[in-house]
Scaffold this active site. Structure first.
Site, PDB file in Angstrom:
ATOM      1  N   LYS A  61       0.917  -1.173   0.083  1.00 29.36           N
ATOM      2  CA  LYS A  61      -0.184   0.018   0.023  1.00 29.36           C
ATOM      3  C   LYS A  61       0.739   1.171   0.035  1.00 29.36           C
ATOM      4  CE  LYS A  61      -1.301   2.539   3.195  1.00 29.36           C
ATOM      5  NZ  LYS A  61      -1.675   2.944   4.481  1.00 29.36           N
TER       6      LYS A  61
ATOM      7  N   ASP B  77      -6.158   1.028   1.081  1.00 24.17           N
ATOM      8  CA  ASP B  77      -6.355   1.207   2.418  1.00 24.17           C
ATOM      9  C   ASP B  77      -7.630   0.614   2.959  1.00 24.17           C
ATOM     10  OD1 ASP B  77      -7.917   3.146   1.839  1.00 24.17           O
ATOM     11  OD2 ASP B  77      -6.638   4.819   2.987  1.00 24.17           O
TER      12      ASP B  77
END
Length: 223
Positions: free
Chosen positions: A121, A139
């Site tokens: 991420k 996320d």
């Protein structure tokens, strides 16, 4: 409604309502963005923006942070979540940048993920924000919103969500689409109580339309 119609409709609305979305983390260099993103894990951007000015001033580059003590760095970030682990990640990431990359920020996902504290991420955030590459950082907001809207078919993992979004969103829009979904999840499609009455894309939302037609309220569970 077909999946393509859903994607086209949502992209069209967000393109009009959020033409130039940006990260809410404050930063001045790619290195400082990296620090901010590492710190932001399970913490609010608002909190990170409070602590980073002094941190950035004290450590302007990887070289200065790489030789810092844990005690000193901890003093700057002690109010964020998991400050002990993040202290170690920041220092070790700076050391790897200095030792393996000559103090320069790598611009590909594999090398970014060699940095301590940097997962997929965070690496994708760096690619999208710094280099405007076709990367999708997933996320909790992106994961939740994608499932609720029906952009993904109730994906079970962030990687599954990432791959689906990348497959259906034009590559040149991926950097802004990342922000669209984060901001929509942060301010409208909230985890506990989504504000459907304020939602600009509810006509395309799978969960909202399921509720309206009596299809049940647990077709896609919030996560």
């Amino acid at each position: 409604m077909t999946l393509k119609e859903r994607y086209d409709g949502i992209i069209s609305v967000f393109s009009e309502t959020m033409p130039e979305p940006k990260t809410e983390l404050h930063y001045d260099t790619p290195f400082h963005l990296l620090l901010a993103v590492i710190l932001s894990a399970q913490c609010t951007d608002k909190r990170i923006n409070i602590v980073t000015p002094a941190l950035f001033d004290r450590f302007p580059d990887p070289e200065s942070l790489s030789v810092a003590s844990e005690e000193e760095v901890y003093g700057y970030i002690k109010s964020v979540t998991f400050p002990n682990n993040k202290t170690r990640h920041l220092i070790r990431a700076a050391r790897v940048l200095v030792d393996e990359f000559g103090g320069e920020m790598p611009s590909d996902i594999d090398n970014l993920m060699k940095l301590p504290g940097v997962g997929r991420k965070t690496a994708n955030v760096m690619l999208a924000v710094v280099w405007n590459k076709g990367a999708m950082a997933v996320d909790t907001h992106v994961f939740r919103v994608s499932n609720r809207l029906g952009l993904t078919d109730n994906s079970k993992t962030p990687l599954e969500t990432e791959r689906t979004l990348v497959r259906h969103i034009p590559e040149h829009l991926l950097p802004v689409a990342h922000h669209w979904l984060i901001l929509h999840g942060r301010y409208v499609c909230k985890a506990r109580k989504p504000e459907c009455s304020e939602c600009s894309v509810r006509d395309y939302c799978k969960l909202y339309n399921s509720k309206q037609t009596g299809g049940g309220q647990s077709v896609i569970k919030a996560r």
